[in-house]
Scaffold this motif. Sequence first.
Motif, mmCIF file in Angstrom:
data_model
loop_
_atom_site.group_PDB
_atom_site.id
_atom_site.type_symbol
_atom_site.label_atom_id
_atom_site.label_comp_id
_atom_site.label_asym_id
_atom_site.label_seq_id
_atom_site.Cartn_x
_atom_site.Cartn_y
_atom_site.Cartn_z
ATOM 1 N N GLU A 69 0.828 -1.196 0.000
ATOM 2 C CA GLU A 69 0.000 0.000 0.000
ATOM 3 C C GLU A 69 0.865 1.249 0.000
ATOM 4 O O GLU A 69 1.813 1.373 0.770
ATOM 5 N N GLY A 70 0.582 2.165 -0.893
ATOM 6 C CA GLY A 70 1.303 3.436 -0.936
ATOM 7 C C GLY A 70 1.963 3.718 -2.267
ATOM 8 O O GLY A 70 1.627 4.707 -2.925
ATOM 9 N N PRO A 71 2.935 2.904 -2.704
ATOM 10 C CA PRO A 71 3.610 3.187 -3.974
ATOM 11 C C PRO A 71 2.659 3.135 -5.165
ATOM 12 O O PRO A 71 1.856 2.205 -5.297
ATOM 13 N N ARG A 72 2.780 4.124 -6.031
ATOM 14 C CA ARG A 72 1.998 4.202 -7.256
ATOM 15 C C ARG A 72 2.960 4.269 -8.438
ATOM 16 O O ARG A 72 4.112 4.688 -8.305
ATOM 17 N N PRO A 73 2.504 3.867 -9.628
ATOM 18 C CA PRO A 73 3.409 3.893 -10.784
ATOM 19 C C PRO A 73 3.828 5.304 -11.158
ATOM 20 O O PRO A 73 2.998 6.216 -11.208
ATOM 21 N N LEU A 74 5.121 5.474 -11.411
ATOM 22 C CA LEU A 74 5.617 6.766 -11.892
ATOM 23 C C LEU A 74 5.013 7.074 -13.251
ATOM 24 O O LEU A 74 4.667 8.222 -13.546
ATOM 25 N N SER A 75 4.887 6.045 -14.077
ATOM 26 C CA SER A 75 4.224 6.164 -15.382
ATOM 27 C C SER A 75 3.239 5.011 -15.502
ATOM 28 O O SER A 75 3.610 3.863 -15.239
ATOM 29 N N PRO A 76 1.996 5.271 -15.892
ATOM 30 C CA PRO A 76 1.015 4.192 -16.018
ATOM 31 C C PRO A 76 1.308 3.301 -17.213
ATOM 32 O O PRO A 76 2.017 3.686 -18.144
ATOM 33 N N GLY A 77 0.765 2.101 -17.151
ATOM 34 C CA GLY A 77 0.833 1.183 -18.284
ATOM 35 C C GLY A 77 1.924 0.150 -18.203
ATOM 36 O O GLY A 77 1.984 -0.751 -19.041
ATOM 37 N N TYR A 78 2.790 0.234 -17.205
ATOM 38 C CA TYR A 78 3.863 -0.751 -17.072
ATOM 39 C C TYR A 78 3.381 -1.955 -16.272
ATOM 40 O O TYR A 78 2.515 -1.842 -15.409
ATOM 41 N N ARG A 79 4.010 -3.082 -16.563
ATOM 42 C CA ARG A 79 3.710 -4.320 -15.849
ATOM 43 C C ARG A 79 5.031 -5.050 -15.630
ATOM 44 O O ARG A 79 5.826 -5.215 -16.568
ATOM 45 N N VAL A 80 5.275 -5.459 -14.409
ATOM 46 C CA VAL A 80 6.550 -6.089 -14.063
ATOM 47 C C VAL A 80 6.310 -7.322 -13.206
ATOM 48 O O VAL A 80 5.455 -7.316 -12.318
ATOM 49 N N VAL A 81 7.063 -8.374 -13.501
ATOM 50 C CA VAL A 81 7.121 -9.563 -12.658
ATOM 51 C C VAL A 81 8.585 -9.937 -12.516
ATOM 52 O O VAL A 81 9.301 -10.051 -13.524
ATOM 53 N N GLY A 82 9.057 -10.097 -11.282
ATOM 54 C CA GLY A 82 10.460 -10.452 -11.086
ATOM 55 C C GLY A 82 10.746 -10.867 -9.665
ATOM 56 O O GLY A 82 9.887 -10.789 -8.782
#
Length: 276
Positions: A69-82
């Motif tokens: 809870e808290g962090p939001r994307p700096l730029s929308p539309g990205y997706r990351v799995v790692g």
Amino acid sequence: MTEALTRTGADGLPGDPTAGLVRPDVTLPVRGEPFERADAGTLARLGEVSSATACAKLHGLGIRRSFVEGPRPLSPGYRVVGSALTLQFMPQREDLAAGDEQEYVERHTALWHVLETVQPGDVLVVQAFGSRFSGCLGDILARYFQRKGGAGVVVDGRIRDSGKIRDLGLPVWSTGVTPHYASQSELFPWAFDVPVAVGGVLCMPGDLVVADDDGPVIVPRAMADQVIESARDHEEWEVFSRQRLDEGARLSDYYPLTPDTRGEFEAWRSAQPSAR
């Protein structure tokens, strides 16, 4: 402690309020135990799962707190799995880290050391207590992280040089931005490869991170296969349900599925070219 950290604030300059402090015998940075990252196959399969679905499935499996809870994307539309590469900031204490040269001392801290361990596909997960004043990562470090193959960054705190990082195309989730460098305010890069607390969630080194526009979710590494299997079924029947609802079916019959419509879904799935 390292030489640089030992001399910080201890130069004995006139007016230096830390000159008389006794320095404890502490070696920084702290590094945790070695950990294993998920294999490429697991990451690829989890890559088909949204953060919302991962969160819901973990809840059903008994993990109540997985959403950072808290962090939001700096730029929308990205997706990351790692796999999670962890970095821990801690509150500053003047006998350990203080002084005019502090920004230069950072190169001897966990912030620099963790970047030398980055492997392709890693997601850097940073504990920063939601600080509004510590810029945990800037343009140069972000570039280095990306060049080494880092996939994304989740910061329970802020970053700086946000415009340049946005231009890099590096996916970042943070609580905001600040002009401060990492240790300019109340925190100091302390440890890496250790458990961290981010947005109310425990993240262990090597856990899986799923992050998209809904936010980051931490998947315990040992539960990844369970989440993947459960999520695959869930997302497949949601495709089916959307199709039926678009055709005019009743919501209560298809979301969620009833015993009758579940049978209809199984028949539909068996007929699909990609059916397992």
